[in-house]
Design a protein around this motif. Sequence first.
Motif, PDB file in Angstrom:
ATOM      1  N   UNK A  37       0.900  -1.187   0.057  1.00 57.11           N
ATOM      2  CA  UNK A  37       0.113   0.251  -0.082  1.00 57.11           C
ATOM      3  C   UNK A  37       0.677   1.200  -0.010  1.00 57.11           C
ATOM      4  N   UNK A  39       1.023   5.579   0.090  1.00 56.69           N
ATOM      5  CA  UNK A  39       0.662   7.223   0.377  1.00 56.69           C
ATOM      6  C   UNK A  39       1.544   8.153  -0.054  1.00 56.69           C
ATOM      7  N   UNK A  45      -4.474   6.514   1.348  1.00 57.21           N
ATOM      8  CA  UNK A  45      -3.965   5.536   1.019  1.00 57.21           C
ATOM      9  C   UNK A  45      -4.281   4.943  -0.289  1.00 57.21           C
ATOM     10  N   UNK A  47      -4.168   1.082  -2.636  1.00 51.12           N
ATOM     11  CA  UNK A  47      -3.606  -0.187  -2.700  1.00 51.12           C
ATOM     12  C   UNK A  47      -2.608  -0.331  -3.889  1.00 51.12           C
ATOM     13  N   UNK A  95       4.126   0.929   2.244  1.00 48.75           N
ATOM     14  CA  UNK A  95       4.094   0.032   3.372  1.00 48.75           C
ATOM     15  C   UNK A  95       3.536  -1.490   2.799  1.00 48.75           C
ATOM     16  N   UNK A 112      -6.047  -6.145   6.819  1.00 45.48           N
ATOM     17  CA  UNK A 112      -4.597  -6.157   6.707  1.00 45.48           C
ATOM     18  C   UNK A 112      -3.971  -5.558   8.210  1.00 45.48           C
ATOM     19  N   UNK A 115       1.349  -3.999   9.847  1.00 44.04           N
ATOM     20  CA  UNK A 115       1.983  -3.059   8.843  1.00 44.04           C
ATOM     21  C   UNK A 115       3.176  -2.767   9.338  1.00 44.04           C
ATOM     22  N   UNK A 116       4.164  -2.541   8.274  1.00 44.80           N
ATOM     23  CA  UNK A 116       5.410  -2.093   8.413  1.00 44.80           C
ATOM     24  C   UNK A 116       5.539  -0.670   8.909  1.00 44.80           C
ATOM     25  N   UNK A 117       6.537  -0.046   8.981  1.00 39.81           N
ATOM     26  CA  UNK A 117       6.686   1.554   9.319  1.00 39.81           C
ATOM     27  C   UNK A 117       6.894   2.100   8.162  1.00 39.81           C
ATOM     28  N   UNK A 118       6.913   1.431   6.981  1.00 38.94           N
ATOM     29  CA  UNK A 118       7.123   2.215   5.743  1.00 38.94           C
ATOM     30  C   UNK A 118       8.381   2.703   4.993  1.00 38.94           C
TER      31      UNK A 118
END
Lengths: 125, 111
Positions: A37, A39, A45, A47, A95, A112, A115-118
């Motif tokens: 995902x 941003x 956000x 997808x 992400x 979902x 999630x990771x930190x991006x």
Amino acid sequence: EVQLVESGGDLVQPGGSLRLSCAASGFTFSSYWMTWVRQAPGKGLEWVAAIRHDASQKDYGDSVKGRFTISRDNAKNSLYLEMNSLRVEDTAVYYCARGRLVVASGGRYSGLDVWGQGTTVTVSS
Amino acid sequence: IVMTQSPVSLPVTPGEPASISCRSSQSLLHSNGYNYLDWYLQRPGRSPQVLIYLGSNRASGVPDRFSGSVSGTDFTLKISRVEAEDVGVYYCLQALQTPQTFGQGTKLEIK
């Protein structure tokens, strides 16, 4: 601890390429769909792509289809996003996120849920 | 599938209820009987987190003041009593078909 850690974000020129990675730990990576995902700065956000637990199915958003490739290495508990022909509008925080659990008896969808930190991708000349 | 979310901005007094709506351009009802609609909260400077999945199921660790409901193609997230920690942007996500699509987001702020 269940965790996703993205890496690989960088500054790249338009038309360039980049490969993002997502390292998973604390869960059975090979049993889950995984998703990317993104941003864009100040935006909502979007997808981007998803891959089935065994990589037998890959889906893409319309804006990245034909340019991005999602893949995974279950032996390394890792998810990847190969990005080619990058455009200024691909600038975003990317992400990775954990999706549906797939088991022999069917599976379970809980959104979902991790999630990771991006990681930040900037496409600019 | 197009997701239309409202309102864009939502100022709320602490302790008061809040409601966010999301409408899908087509049914999100799967043959298994579940509506594939999730709600996420992105707190300032943080990654998104799931609040509600499959229309009305509260995710693990989510306070029971959050609830989700479904009426056809209309989905609602309700917060029974808003707290300061609820500040952020709320998104709906349809997960029935690919490409999956998010709503535009609702920014909740404290009055």
